[in-house]
Scaffold this motif. Structure first.
Motif, PDB file in Angstrom:
ATOM      1  N   GLN A  70      46.241  24.924  47.258  1.00 48.02           N
ATOM      2  CA  GLN A  70      46.721  23.780  46.498  1.00 48.02           C
ATOM      3  C   GLN A  70      46.941  24.084  45.021  1.00 48.02           C
ATOM      4  OE1 GLN A  70      47.578  21.032  48.166  1.00 48.02           O
ATOM      5  NE2 GLN A  70      46.918  22.119  49.994  1.00 48.02           N
ATOM      6  N   SER A  73      50.768  24.171  43.367  1.00 53.85           N
ATOM      7  CA  SER A  73      51.416  22.879  43.146  1.00 53.85           C
ATOM      8  C   SER A  73      50.674  22.071  42.084  1.00 53.85           C
ATOM      9  CB  SER A  73      51.524  22.091  44.447  1.00 53.85           C
ATOM     10  OG  SER A  73      50.259  21.838  44.991  1.00 53.85           O
ATOM     11  N   LEU A  74      49.348  22.157  42.043  1.00 55.49           N
ATOM     12  CA  LEU A  74      48.593  21.446  41.003  1.00 55.49           C
ATOM     13  C   LEU A  74      48.903  21.994  39.614  1.00 55.49           C
ATOM     14  CD1 LEU A  74      45.129  21.085  42.771  1.00 55.49           C
ATOM     15  CD2 LEU A  74      46.806  19.290  42.333  1.00 55.49           C
ATOM     16  N   GLN A  77      52.403  20.711  38.659  1.00 57.99           N
ATOM     17  CA  GLN A  77      52.343  19.274  38.361  1.00 57.99           C
ATOM     18  C   GLN A  77      51.680  19.024  37.011  1.00 57.99           C
ATOM     19  OE1 GLN A  77      50.357  17.299  41.604  1.00 57.99           O
ATOM     20  NE2 GLN A  77      51.921  17.918  43.083  1.00 57.99           N
ATOM     21  N   SER A  78      50.607  19.729  36.738  1.00 63.23           N
ATOM     22  CA  SER A  78      49.910  19.565  35.465  1.00 63.23           C
ATOM     23  C   SER A  78      50.811  19.928  34.291  1.00 63.23           C
ATOM     24  CB  SER A  78      48.651  20.431  35.458  1.00 63.23           C
ATOM     25  OG  SER A  78      47.989  20.331  34.234  1.00 63.23           O
ATOM     26  N   ARG A  80      54.102  19.883  34.236  1.00 58.27           N
ATOM     27  CA  ARG A  80      55.191  18.897  34.149  1.00 58.27           C
ATOM     28  C   ARG A  80      54.745  17.640  33.419  1.00 58.27           C
ATOM     29  NH1 ARG A  80      57.292  19.605  40.301  1.00 58.27           N
ATOM     30  NH2 ARG A  80      58.752  21.310  39.900  1.00 58.27           N
ATOM     31  N   LYS A  81      53.500  17.236  33.638  1.00 55.10           N
ATOM     32  CA  LYS A  81      52.972  16.030  32.995  1.00 55.10           C
ATOM     33  C   LYS A  81      52.746  16.233  31.505  1.00 55.10           C
ATOM     34  CE  LYS A  81      50.517  14.282  37.024  1.00 55.10           C
ATOM     35  NZ  LYS A  81      49.193  14.066  37.614  1.00 55.10           N
TER      36      LYS A  81
END
Length: 178
Positions: A70, A73-74, A77-78, A80-81
């Motif tokens: 995982q 993807s984490l 995502q982190s 991107r935020k």
């Protein structure tokens, strides 16, 4: 208590310069910190995470003994935020998580060459008893082979910690304004 890496000014500046490059360009980078045990890898990483402006950056310490599936993807995502500043991922002692290598290879390529600009700085610490360029055949471990692959593809910057020399010592003890 914060350990100050004695005689490692060159490496300290290299980490800070890399962080600044990620911050200003928005492009991710990977730094490999390689050396024998007790050469200051952990102290250098700890020092780095406490420096301004790095201390305001989201820092994620990754446990290489945990599951890697995982993480990619984490991490994306982190980043991107939080595109306004770098996201810092620290993976110490990759030899305890050799099962991460395939996933890390894909993530590294995404960070460095991906079309999407992700402001990620990943710092990976690896134990090696010889300089990477001198390793042959059975002297390699999975993590040192991984490091060489990243370097051959130009996906990472290498900081190799060897013994400190007289110049390093003099730079550490010299007055700031002689």
């Amino acid at each position: 208590m914060l350990k100050i890496p004695f005689g490692r000014q060159r490496e300290q500046w290299q980490l800070l310069d890399t962080y600044e490059a990620v911050r200003t360009s928005g492009r991710g980078q990977v730094v490999l910190i390689v050396g024998k045990p007790s050469t200051g890898r952990h102290a250098l990483i700890e020092w780095f995470t406490k420096q301004e402006p790095v201390d305001d950056t989201p820092v994620h310490f990754i446990n290489p003994g945990s599951e890697s599936k995982q993480f990619n993807s984490l991490a994306i995502q982190s980043a991107r935020k939080n595109k306004q500043s770098p996201t810092l991922f620290i993976l110490e002692n990759l030899e305890r998580g050799a099962h991460w290598i395939d996933d890390l290879l894909r993530l590294t390529q995404t960070i460095v060459e991906g079309e999407e600009h992700l402001p990620i700085l990943m710092v990976i610490s690896i134990t090696a008893y010889l300089p990477l360029a001198e390793m042959r055949g059975e002297q390699h471990t999975e993590p040192t082979r991984f490091a060489q692959k990243l370097l051959q593809n130009k996906w990472a910057t290498l900081i190799e910690l060897g013994r400190i020399d007289e110049t390093d010592i003099l730079n550490s003890i010299a007055p700031a304004n002689p």
